[in-house]
Write an enzyme that holds these catalytic residues in place. Structure first.
Site, PDB file in Angstrom:
ATOM      1  CG  MET A  30      27.793  36.384  42.991  1.00  0.00           C
ATOM      2  SD  MET A  30      27.277  37.999  42.464  1.00  0.00           S
ATOM      3  CE  MET A  30      28.842  38.821  42.308  1.00  0.00           C
ATOM      4  CG  HIS A  37      34.726  31.348  45.482  1.00  0.00           C
ATOM      5  ND1 HIS A  37      35.354  31.891  44.381  1.00  0.00           N
ATOM      6  CD2 HIS A  37      33.773  32.237  45.852  1.00  0.00           C
ATOM      7  CE1 HIS A  37      34.796  33.048  44.092  1.00  0.00           C
ATOM      8  NE2 HIS A  37      33.837  33.294  44.964  1.00  0.00           N
ATOM      9  CD  GLN A  61      25.262  40.431  44.733  1.00  0.00           C
ATOM     10  OE1 GLN A  61      24.551  39.554  45.189  1.00  0.00           O
ATOM     11  NE2 GLN A  61      26.556  40.504  45.041  1.00  0.00           N
ATOM     12  CD  GLN A 148      38.969  38.877  57.826  1.00  0.00           C
ATOM     13  OE1 GLN A 148      39.372  37.935  58.509  1.00  0.00           O
ATOM     14  NE2 GLN A 148      39.725  39.916  57.502  1.00  0.00           N
ATOM     15  CE  LYS A 149      37.931  39.369  47.583  1.00  0.00           C
ATOM     16  NZ  LYS A 149      37.257  40.554  47.044  1.00  0.00           N
ATOM     17  CG  ASP A 150      33.188  40.176  49.596  1.00  0.00           C
ATOM     18  OD1 ASP A 150      33.319  41.180  48.888  1.00  0.00           O
ATOM     19  OD2 ASP A 150      33.434  39.025  49.191  1.00  0.00           O
ATOM     20  CB  SER A 186      35.520  36.532  40.531  1.00  0.00           C
ATOM     21  OG  SER A 186      35.233  35.473  41.411  1.00  0.00           O
TER      22      SER A 186
END
Ligand code: PAF
Length: 281
Positions: A30, A37, A61, A148-150, A186
């Site tokens: 995003m 990223h 989302q 992997q954070k999400d 972010s």
């Protein structure tokens, strides 16, 4: 590197690459790109002949009271980072390009979204699956890269690829952290200096959970309880959840065994931050 705004332009370029027998990696984002990223882009550049980075703040989302309007955007900085990291295309569509008038087709997974972040963000993963499915169909990559954070998002995308037979390898990449341990995000930009200092408690909780497991503790409630105690001692932190689940099903577990995800979401002022660790036990 080029910035393309139209689906047809991306399709034409990818077709050309495929005719030449080149492999393609996709990094969906995003925007407002950071080193997290960048690590995904680097991995894609390493593993594929060409890399497409999508930069699209996906409106479907975000819930009605979430940060769609204020979500940080900086395409110029994103372009610099992508170019210097070796990406070939930034795909940066307008919302109308992705969701034409009359759009009604969604990917609505059951089960996995009804846990962790999905409980307080009920439409979030429907929006994520739908946009990622669209990006997969537009770019037709050989591989796609997710952080992997999400962790719940990563598990959901892996399940979606399996269930819907996308011929794409999903590559999960490790969490990238600031020097003091805070996971790069972010949304860290929303933190005041005091909240920024306080937010270190998240990575401390991750470490505490990992240490307890390394010391042989397997009682999920005990581990989560100690992590919550640590976070609650930080006055600026408000816990949304700290939970231990099976990484593949997102079902709560009583014992830390198998493919374990220990995940948390905690608010610091306007910022809702997530962190986690995964263990194979
Ligand atoms: O992780 C994100 O930034 C987003 O959820 C994604 C995967 C790019 C879909 O909009």
């Amino acid at each position: 590197m080029v910035i393309l705004k139209k689906i047809d332009e991306v399709r034409a370029q990818v077709k050309e690459w495929k005719k030449q027998g080149l492999t393609v990696g996709l990094v969906p984002t995003m925007g407002y790109l950071h080193e997290g990223h960048q690590s995904l882009i680097k991995k894609s550049v390493e593993q594929n002949d060409r890399t497409v980075v999508s930069v699209f703040v996906n409106p479907i989302q975000f819930g009605p009271n979430e940060d769609l309007e204020s979500y940080p955007r900086d395409l110029e900085a994103d372009a610099k980072l992508c170019e210097s990291t070796g990406a070939d295309i930034i795909f940066n569509p307008e919302p109308e390009e992705m969701y034409a008038d009359g759009f009604v087709s969604f990917i609505n997974m059951t089960g996995l979204p009804n846990a962790l972040c999905g409980l307080t963000r009920p439409i979030h993963f429907k929006g994520v699956c739908t946009v990622v499915g669209k990006l997969f169909n537009i770019v037709t990559p050989d591989r796609a890269y997710f952080g992997q954070k999400d962790a719940q998002q990563l598990a959901i995308i892996m399940r979606m690829v399996k269930d819907l037979n996308f011929d794409i390898e999903i590559v999960g990449c490790p969490i990238i952290r600031e020097a003091d341990g805070l996971a790069k995000s972010s949304r860290n930009i929303y933190l005041t200096p005091e909240e920024r200092k306080a937010a270190v408690v998240l990575s401390k909780a991750v470490k505490l959970g990992q240490d307890m497991i390394a010391d042989g503790e397997r009682d999920a409630a005990k581990i989560v309880g100690e992590m919550k105690k640590l976070i609650s001692a930080e006055p600026l932190a408000t816990i949304d959840y700290v939970e231990m689940v099976n990484m593949d099903t997102m079902q709560s577990i009583e014992k830390a065994e198998g493919h374990v995800l220990c995940a948390m979401a905690v608010k610091f002022g306007k910022a809702r931050l997530i962190d986690n660790f995964i263990a194979e036990l």
